[in-house]
Design a protein around this motif. Sequence first.
Motif, PDB file in Angstrom:
ATOM      1  N   ILE A  46       0.835  -1.207   0.000  1.00 44.95           N
ATOM      2  CA  ILE A  46       0.000   0.000   0.000  1.00 44.95           C
ATOM      3  C   ILE A  46       0.869   1.256   0.000  1.00 44.95           C
ATOM      4  O   ILE A  46       0.594   2.227  -0.723  1.00 44.95           O
ATOM      5  N   SER A  47       1.940   1.250   0.801  1.00 39.65           N
ATOM      6  CA  SER A  47       2.826   2.418   0.855  1.00 39.65           C
ATOM      7  C   SER A  47       3.517   2.640  -0.489  1.00 39.65           C
ATOM      8  O   SER A  47       3.665   3.792  -0.931  1.00 39.65           O
ATOM      9  N   ALA A  49       2.379   1.823  -3.464  1.00 36.24           N
ATOM     10  CA  ALA A  49       1.392   2.378  -4.401  1.00 36.24           C
ATOM     11  C   ALA A  49       1.155   3.859  -4.130  1.00 36.24           C
ATOM     12  O   ALA A  49       1.064   4.669  -5.061  1.00 36.24           O
ATOM     13  N   ALA A  50       1.067   4.222  -2.846  1.00 32.93           N
ATOM     14  CA  ALA A  50       0.851   5.631  -2.497  1.00 32.93           C
ATOM     15  C   ALA A  50       2.052   6.487  -2.887  1.00 32.93           C
ATOM     16  O   ALA A  50       1.893   7.601  -3.416  1.00 32.93           O
ATOM     17  N   LEU A  51       3.260   5.993  -2.638  1.00 33.57           N
ATOM     18  CA  LEU A  51       4.456   6.761  -2.994  1.00 33.57           C
ATOM     19  C   LEU A  51       4.585   6.927  -4.506  1.00 33.57           C
ATOM     20  O   LEU A  51       5.006   7.986  -4.983  1.00 33.57           O
ATOM     21  N   HIS A  52       4.240   5.889  -5.263  1.00 33.37           N
ATOM     22  CA  HIS A  52       4.291   6.004  -6.720  1.00 33.37           C
ATOM     23  C   HIS A  52       3.258   7.015  -7.225  1.00 33.37           C
ATOM     24  O   HIS A  52       3.534   7.797  -8.144  1.00 33.37           O
ATOM     25  N   TRP A  53       2.087   7.034  -6.618  1.00 35.36           N
ATOM     26  CA  TRP A  53       1.050   7.983  -7.000  1.00 35.36           C
ATOM     27  C   TRP A  53       1.438   9.408  -6.634  1.00 35.36           C
ATOM     28  O   TRP A  53       1.120  10.358  -7.363  1.00 35.36           O
ATOM     29  N   MET A  54       2.170   9.583  -5.534  1.00 31.20           N
ATOM     30  CA  MET A  54       2.586  10.908  -5.080  1.00 31.20           C
ATOM     31  C   MET A  54       3.959  11.314  -5.616  1.00 31.20           C
ATOM     32  O   MET A  54       4.567  12.250  -5.099  1.00 31.20           O
TER      33      MET A  54
END
Length: 396
Positions: A46-47, A49-54
């Motif tokens: 999850i982290s 995916a969030a870091l890639h999105w941000m």
Amino acid sequence: MEVDGTEILPARKEGRSASKQRQGTKSKALERRIELISAVTIAVIISAAALHWMQPVMVPLILAVAVSQVLLPVVDFQIQLIPMPRPLAVGLSLLFTFAVVGFVGLLLFSSIKELVRDIKMYEQNVKKLLDRTAEILRQRGVGFDSLNTQFEELHLADMALKVTNYVFSQAFVIVELTFLVLLFSVYLLLGQRSGGIPVPRKGMVGRIESRIKRYLSIKFVISVGVGISTSLVFVSLQVHLAVLWGFLNFLLNFIPNVGPIIATMIPIPLILVSAETSGLTLILAIALPTSLHIFWGYILEPKVMGDSLDLHPISVMLCLIFWGMLWGIPGMFMAAPITAALKIVFEAADITRPFARLLGGHLDSGDEVYEGDDDDTEEEGDTNPKYFSKETDKLV
């Protein structure tokens, strides 16, 4: 003691009960470990995916933190040497940074302009090299004409011009990233303590800040030394685009392990097809930069820096791949300091300390030892598994 064994049976029952209790405690400890591994795996996915999105926000912010840590000693030195407001010291440091970046940018622009100007010459040299190779192989009965024909259909000059145009078309993206990095850096530098002798922070944040600042400062100085020394080597060997190769050596030295190898191999094709290049020049163009990287990166840097990051080389390589997948090239540049910061965070909690030891390469012994086999450590009715931490000397 009765002969019929009436008093031996209760003792056997108590032994079996204690054995079942220990087995139950071990099974619960195993369940806890499985739950922990599963939870960490889900959290990492999850982290990530969030870091890639941000990425559009996080990459400039992380780079700004690195730049501010490099410029912070310069700002503090100005304030201590000549008492001045902190905004003025930050402004002078940024002006100096702009001057250095602008000077290097002009040198790189002139090198790329020279490459575009001489691209036809390089194409002709490649054709001559292929013709000589085809002649030698033809004398030995090996056909090489098809490959030579395929090369003539490639139009190397047109391909190089397309690549150059693509690089210049990405200039807007580079300018945008640079602007965001400098903007974040200004706010980070202004947010530091104003005036006086800087007091290091305490606790986990202080450990992260001091370790990352030390790593980036020493790495920056070492990379500057690598870039200047390799540029001087290429200039002395009369290699084309010596400034460009030196800048790439400076830049790629921030990528652990892999960067110096790439920086050493990149100039070889262009040196090989240069008209005035001899065999001795080619050997020296490989051997001397390699020797410089060994001196700066494997002899001088460990003595100056020590084991400041406390990361195993395998951990560095895996994290290099991981952050490269998330954020591309900027992630590869910042893989080592980010992983070092995560290691310090993992060390702060008992539940994540094994992952910190794993990043440090401590695979021979864990920091938690099961204490269920010792009857003295288990109280009656206590079915919770107990662990003994070697670092804290406490049962948890």
